[in-house]
Design a protein around this motif. Structure first.
Motif, short mmCIF file in Angstrom:
data_model
loop_
_atom_site.label_atom_id
_atom_site.label_comp_id
_atom_site.label_asym_id
_atom_site.label_seq_id
_atom_site.Cartn_x
_atom_site.Cartn_y
_atom_site.Cartn_z
N ALA B 53 0.84 -1.20 0.00
CA ALA B 53 0.00 0.00 0.00
C ALA B 53 0.88 1.26 0.00
O ALA B 53 0.62 2.22 -0.72
N LEU B 56 2.26 2.08 -3.25
CA LEU B 56 1.30 2.72 -4.16
C LEU B 56 1.01 4.15 -3.74
O LEU B 56 0.14 4.82 -4.30
N GLY B 57 1.75 4.63 -2.75
CA GLY B 57 1.65 6.04 -2.38
C GLY B 57 0.59 6.37 -1.35
O GLY B 57 0.41 7.54 -1.02
N PHE B 58 -0.12 5.38 -0.84
CA PHE B 58 -1.12 5.67 0.18
C PHE B 58 -0.45 6.21 1.43
O PHE B 58 0.53 5.64 1.89
N LEU B 66 -7.41 0.90 4.72
CA LEU B 66 -7.36 -0.30 3.87
C LEU B 66 -7.23 -1.56 4.71
O LEU B 66 -7.87 -2.57 4.43
N LEU B 69 -10.54 -2.45 6.17
CA LEU B 69 -11.41 -3.07 5.17
C LEU B 69 -10.96 -4.50 4.87
O LEU B 69 -11.78 -5.40 4.67
N SER B 77 -16.95 -3.85 -1.75
CA SER B 77 -15.77 -3.54 -2.57
C SER B 77 -15.81 -2.09 -3.05
O SER B 77 -14.78 -1.51 -3.37
N ALA B 78 -17.00 -1.52 -3.07
CA ALA B 78 -17.12 -0.11 -3.46
C ALA B 78 -16.30 0.78 -2.54
O ALA B 78 -15.69 1.76 -2.98
N VAL B 80 -13.56 0.04 -0.95
CA VAL B 80 -12.15 -0.10 -1.31
C VAL B 80 -11.86 0.68 -2.58
O VAL B 80 -10.88 1.42 -2.68
N LYS B 81 -12.76 0.51 -3.53
CA LYS B 81 -12.57 1.18 -4.82
C LYS B 81 -12.52 2.70 -4.64
O LYS B 81 -11.70 3.37 -5.27
N ALA B 84 -9.17 3.72 -3.45
CA ALA B 84 -8.18 3.63 -4.52
C ALA B 84 -8.35 4.75 -5.53
O ALA B 84 -7.38 5.35 -6.00
N GLU B 85 -9.59 5.07 -5.83
CA GLU B 85 -9.84 6.15 -6.79
C GLU B 85 -9.38 7.50 -6.23
O GLU B 85 -8.85 8.33 -6.96
N VAL B 88 -5.75 7.63 -6.70
CA VAL B 88 -5.43 7.94 -8.10
C VAL B 88 -5.55 9.45 -8.33
O VAL B 88 -4.68 10.07 -8.94
N LEU B 91 -2.70 11.33 -6.58
CA LEU B 91 -1.48 11.21 -7.38
C LEU B 91 -1.55 12.13 -8.58
O LEU B 91 -0.59 12.82 -8.91
#
Lengths: 136, 136
Positions: B53, B56-58, B66, B69, B77-78, B80-81, B84-85, B88, B91
Motif C-alpha cells: 500500500a 502505491l503512495g497511500f 485499507l 477493510l 468492494s465499493a 475499497v474502490k 483507490a480512486e 489515483v 497522485l
DNA sequence: CCTTGACCTTCCCATCATGGGAAGCCCCAT
DNA sequence: ATGGGGCTTCCCATGATGGGAAGGTCAAGG
C-alpha cells in the motif's frame, strides 16, 4: 518595513523568513531600536526570489546555490542552467514514479467491481494474492 | 520468528515495524520470554500488505483504512474502490503540479544560453524580471 | 563455563519545510 | 492610559524514516 509587511510583499510567511535567517539562507536582517527586524525592497526581492525557486520545486539547498549564483556577477549562465536541468530531471523522476503507482492503481481499480460485495482484487493484490499478472 | 526475520520476509524495516506498532497501525506483537517480539506468517502478510500500500503512495492514514477493510469480511468492494480512486486522484494532482513546475523550468532552461556569460533568464525570472511571458 | 558476535530492547535525535502557540515586549490610536 | 495588533524568542508538532547509544539475550565454539 517590518517582517509582517515584508511577508505580505514577498509571499513568504514571517515564520519562514525567520527560519531562512536562522539557517543562514539569508543574512540577518537589520534591527530597529526595539529589536524588530527591518527590511527594504532589496530584501523583499530576495525573499521573492526564494519563493519562486521553491515554487519550482527546488529544495532549500539548491535555492541556496541559486542565490549564490544570483549574487555572483561573474557567474557562467551554464552553471545556472545545469542546476535547472538537474531540477527538471529530479521532477521527471518523481513524476515517473508517481505515474507508475497511478498506472498500477488504475489497473486495480478497473478490475474492482465496486459494488456491495466484499470480493475485491485491490485488497487481494495488496494481500499478496496475485490474481492476474501480465504475462512475461 | 523475530523482528529481523519478519523484516526480511516482509520488506519492512525493523524500525518501521516497531513504529507501526507504536502508532497502533498494527496490534502489539507477541513477546518471547525474554521480551523479543515474535511474528508468524499472518503478521508478515500484514506487513507486506502495508508495504505494498505504501508503495502505491497511500499515506499511513489510508493504509489504516485499507487494513480495516481487509479485515472486514462484510466490506463492500465499493468502499475499497473509492479509496483507490481517491488515491489515483491525489497522485494525479501531485503529478500535474510537478508537470507544471517542470514546464516552467523547461521554458526557462530553453531560454538560457548556458555558456560562460553571466546573463541568464532563469535568474532574471526568479529575481522578478519578467522577460517574456505568453500573451493572454 | 565463558567469550564473541549477532540480535534484540528502549530511548533520544535528525531529517525537511512548515505551522501553531505561549509568554512577554512594543507601538500607535483612541 | 488602555487596548489591540504586531513583534520577539522558544518549544513543539507534523510524516515517515533512519541513526545511534546503552544495555539485555541468544547460540555457537573455545
Amino acid at each position: 518595513m517590518n517582517i509582517g509587511e515584508a511577508s505580505r510583499a514577498s509571499g513568504v510567511s514571517s515564520k519562514m523568513i525567520r527560519y531562512y535567517e536562522a539557517t543562514g539562507l539569508i543574512p540577518p536582517a537589520g534591527r530597529s531600536g526595539s529589536g524588530y527586524r527591518t527590511y527594504g525592497p532589496k530584501e523583499v526581492q530576495t525573499l521573492r526570489f526564494i519563493r519562486r525557486a521553491r515554487d519550482l520545486g527546488f529544495p532549500m539547498e539548491k535555492v541556496s546555490d541559486l542565490l549564490a549564483l544570483w549574487h555572483d556577477r561573474s557567474r557562467a549562465s551554464a552553471d545556472v542552467k545545469h542546476l535547472a536541468e538537474a531540477q527538471v530531471a529530479a521532477l521527471e523522476a518523481r513524476i515517473v514514479e508517481m505515474q507508475t503507482m497511478q498506472a498500477t492503481l488504475r489497473h486495480l481499480v478497473h478490475a474492482c467491481a465496486g459494488d456491495d460485495r466484499p470480493d475485491c482484487p485491490i485488497l487481494s493484490d495488496l494481500g499478496g494474492i496475485r490474481t492476474a499478472s501480465p504475462a512475461p
